[in-house]
Design a protein around this motif. Structure first.
Motif, PDB file in Angstrom:
ATOM      1  N   ILE A  82       8.524  45.487  69.295  1.00  0.00           N
ATOM      2  CA  ILE A  82       9.942  45.328  69.602  1.00  0.00           C
ATOM      3  C   ILE A  82      10.689  45.361  68.285  1.00  0.00           C
ATOM      4  N   MET A  83      11.583  46.344  68.118  1.00  0.00           N
ATOM      5  CA  MET A  83      12.366  46.457  66.898  1.00  0.00           C
ATOM      6  C   MET A  83      13.727  45.804  67.102  1.00  0.00           C
ATOM      7  N   ILE A  84      14.161  45.073  66.072  1.00  0.00           N
ATOM      8  CA  ILE A  84      15.476  44.442  66.080  1.00  0.00           C
ATOM      9  C   ILE A  84      16.234  45.004  64.887  1.00  0.00           C
ATOM     10  N   THR A  85      17.412  45.531  65.133  1.00  0.00           N
ATOM     11  CA  THR A  85      18.221  46.081  64.051  1.00  0.00           C
ATOM     12  C   THR A  85      19.401  45.162  63.770  1.00  0.00           C
ATOM     13  N   GLY A  86      19.998  45.351  62.630  1.00  0.00           N
ATOM     14  CA  GLY A  86      21.147  44.530  62.244  1.00  0.00           C
ATOM     15  C   GLY A  86      20.725  43.417  61.299  1.00  0.00           C
ATOM     16  N   SER A  87      21.606  42.465  61.123  1.00  0.00           N
ATOM     17  CA  SER A  87      21.399  41.357  60.181  1.00  0.00           C
ATOM     18  C   SER A  87      20.606  40.225  60.836  1.00  0.00           C
ATOM     19  N   VAL A  88      19.402  40.507  61.255  1.00  0.00           N
ATOM     20  CA  VAL A  88      18.631  39.550  62.046  1.00  0.00           C
ATOM     21  C   VAL A  88      18.016  38.428  61.221  1.00  0.00           C
ATOM     22  N   LEU A  89      17.987  38.571  59.901  1.00  0.00           N
ATOM     23  CA  LEU A  89      17.379  37.547  59.066  1.00  0.00           C
ATOM     24  C   LEU A  89      18.387  36.553  58.506  1.00  0.00           C
ATOM     25  N   LEU A  90      19.677  36.838  58.649  1.00  0.00           N
ATOM     26  CA  LEU A  90      20.680  35.914  58.131  1.00  0.00           C
ATOM     27  C   LEU A  90      20.698  34.634  58.954  1.00  0.00           C
ATOM     28  N   PRO A  91      20.722  33.480  58.306  1.00  0.00           N
ATOM     29  CA  PRO A  91      20.760  32.219  59.052  1.00  0.00           C
ATOM     30  C   PRO A  91      21.964  32.173  59.999  1.00  0.00           C
ATOM     31  N   GLY A  92      21.712  31.695  61.193  1.00  0.00           N
ATOM     32  CA  GLY A  92      22.784  31.566  62.177  1.00  0.00           C
ATOM     33  C   GLY A  92      23.095  32.834  62.939  1.00  0.00           C
ATOM     34  N   THR A  93      22.361  33.922  62.665  1.00  0.00           N
ATOM     35  CA  THR A  93      22.589  35.168  63.389  1.00  0.00           C
ATOM     36  C   THR A  93      22.070  35.015  64.807  1.00  0.00           C
ATOM     37  N   PRO A  94      22.940  35.179  65.809  1.00  0.00           N
ATOM     38  CA  PRO A  94      22.472  35.028  67.191  1.00  0.00           C
ATOM     39  C   PRO A  94      21.648  36.241  67.627  1.00  0.00           C
ATOM     40  N   LEU A  95      20.757  36.017  68.578  1.00  0.00           N
ATOM     41  CA  LEU A  95      19.954  37.098  69.136  1.00  0.00           C
ATOM     42  C   LEU A  95      20.803  37.896  70.118  1.00  0.00           C
ATOM     43  N   ARG A  96      20.933  39.185  69.880  1.00  0.00           N
ATOM     44  CA  ARG A  96      21.625  40.101  70.797  1.00  0.00           C
ATOM     45  C   ARG A  96      20.600  41.095  71.294  1.00  0.00           C
ATOM     46  N   LEU A  97      20.327  41.067  72.577  1.00  0.00           N
ATOM     47  CA  LEU A  97      19.312  41.970  73.117  1.00  0.00           C
ATOM     48  C   LEU A  97      19.704  43.429  72.989  1.00  0.00           C
ATOM     49  N   GLN A  98      20.993  43.706  72.896  1.00  0.00           N
ATOM     50  CA  GLN A  98      21.428  45.089  72.714  1.00  0.00           C
ATOM     51  C   GLN A  98      20.953  45.629  71.364  1.00  0.00           C
ATOM     52  N   SER A  99      20.508  44.750  70.469  1.00  0.00           N
ATOM     53  CA  SER A  99      19.969  45.157  69.165  1.00  0.00           C
ATOM     54  C   SER A  99      18.451  45.308  69.189  1.00  0.00           C
ATOM     55  N   CYS A 100      17.842  45.154  70.363  1.00  0.00           N
ATOM     56  CA  CYS A 100      16.380  45.207  70.483  1.00  0.00           C
ATOM     57  C   CYS A 100      15.941  46.445  71.254  1.00  0.00           C
ATOM     58  N   THR A 101      14.884  47.080  70.768  1.00  0.00           N
ATOM     59  CA  THR A 101      14.295  48.221  71.447  1.00  0.00           C
ATOM     60  C   THR A 101      12.778  48.030  71.475  1.00  0.00           C
ATOM     61  N   ALA A 102      12.184  48.159  72.649  1.00  0.00           N
ATOM     62  CA  ALA A 102      10.728  48.077  72.782  1.00  0.00           C
ATOM     63  C   ALA A 102      10.152  49.482  72.666  1.00  0.00           C
ATOM     64  N   PHE A 103       9.086  49.617  71.904  1.00  0.00           N
ATOM     65  CA  PHE A 103       8.394  50.893  71.736  1.00  0.00           C
ATOM     66  C   PHE A 103       6.974  50.752  72.286  1.00  0.00           C
ATOM     67  N   PHE A 104       6.597  51.659  73.180  1.00  0.00           N
ATOM     68  CA  PHE A 104       5.282  51.650  73.812  1.00  0.00           C
ATOM     69  C   PHE A 104       4.566  52.951  73.484  1.00  0.00           C
ATOM     70  N   GLU A 105       3.278  52.867  73.246  1.00  0.00           N
ATOM     71  CA  GLU A 105       2.440  54.059  73.174  1.00  0.00           C
ATOM     72  C   GLU A 105       1.702  54.153  74.496  1.00  0.00           C
ATOM     73  N   ARG A 106       1.670  55.325  75.069  1.00  0.00           N
ATOM     74  CA  ARG A 106       0.958  55.523  76.338  1.00  0.00           C
ATOM     75  C   ARG A 106      -0.366  56.216  76.066  1.00  0.00           C
ATOM     76  N   TRP A 107      -1.436  55.680  76.657  1.00  0.00           N
ATOM     77  CA  TRP A 107      -2.776  56.205  76.519  1.00  0.00           C
ATOM     78  C   TRP A 107      -3.365  56.393  77.908  1.00  0.00           C
ATOM     79  N   ALA A 108      -4.211  57.386  78.064  1.00  0.00           N
ATOM     80  CA  ALA A 108      -4.866  57.630  79.354  1.00  0.00           C
ATOM     81  C   ALA A 108      -6.370  57.494  79.172  1.00  0.00           C
ATOM     82  N   ALA A 109      -6.997  56.787  80.105  1.00  0.00           N
ATOM     83  CA  ALA A 109      -8.451  56.633  80.080  1.00  0.00           C
ATOM     84  C   ALA A 109      -9.100  57.891  80.652  1.00  0.00           C
TER      85      ALA A 109
END
Length: 125
Positions: free
Chosen positions: A51-78
């Motif tokens: 899950i990637m979070i963009t923006g100033s996510v490390l600054l103290p007091g920065t609230p979590l905004r889900l619009q700044s989050c993107t999940a990345f999946f790799e798909r594999w087939a057995a």
């Protein structure tokens, strides 16, 4: 004082901790070019999710905004190889999902178990 990255890790551990521990998977913060990620890692298996979070996510007091989050999946087939139980895992593609909505709904037990439809360049998955 918490920042957005710490808040996301806390939410993941609070809401999914028992399932992750059962699977032997741990959520860890990592830094990549272009943003911070929460990587899911295990000692004995590969976990194809970040899950990637963009923006100033490390600054103290920065609230979590889900619009700044993107999940990345790799798909594999057995793929069964021969007749003695060997399995080969063939890489298929990467897909991503941008979070929307509010955090309690995304981590709601019904949402976690529900099948998801992801839109990819090759169509819906």
């Amino acid at each position: 004082m918490k920042n957005a990255l710490t808040e996301l890790l806390d939410e993941i551990n609070e809401r999914l901790g028992p399932q992750l521990r059962e699977l032997g998977v741990e959520a860890k913060a990592k830094r990549l070019q272009g943003g911070q990620i929460v990587a899911f890692e295990a000692k004995d298996r590969y976990v194809p999710l970040d899950i990637m979070i963009t923006g100033s996510v490390l600054l103290p007091g920065t609230p979590l905004r889900l619009q700044s989050c993107t999940a990345f999946f790799e798909r594999w087939a057995a793929v069964e190889v021969g007749s003695d139980g060997w399995t080969f895992y063939e890489y298929m593609n990467n897909v991503s999902y941008r979070f929307t909505g509010d955090l309690p709904l995304i981590f709601h037990p019904a949402a976690v178990r529900a099948p998801a439809v992801l839109n990819t360049p090759n169509g819906a998955v």
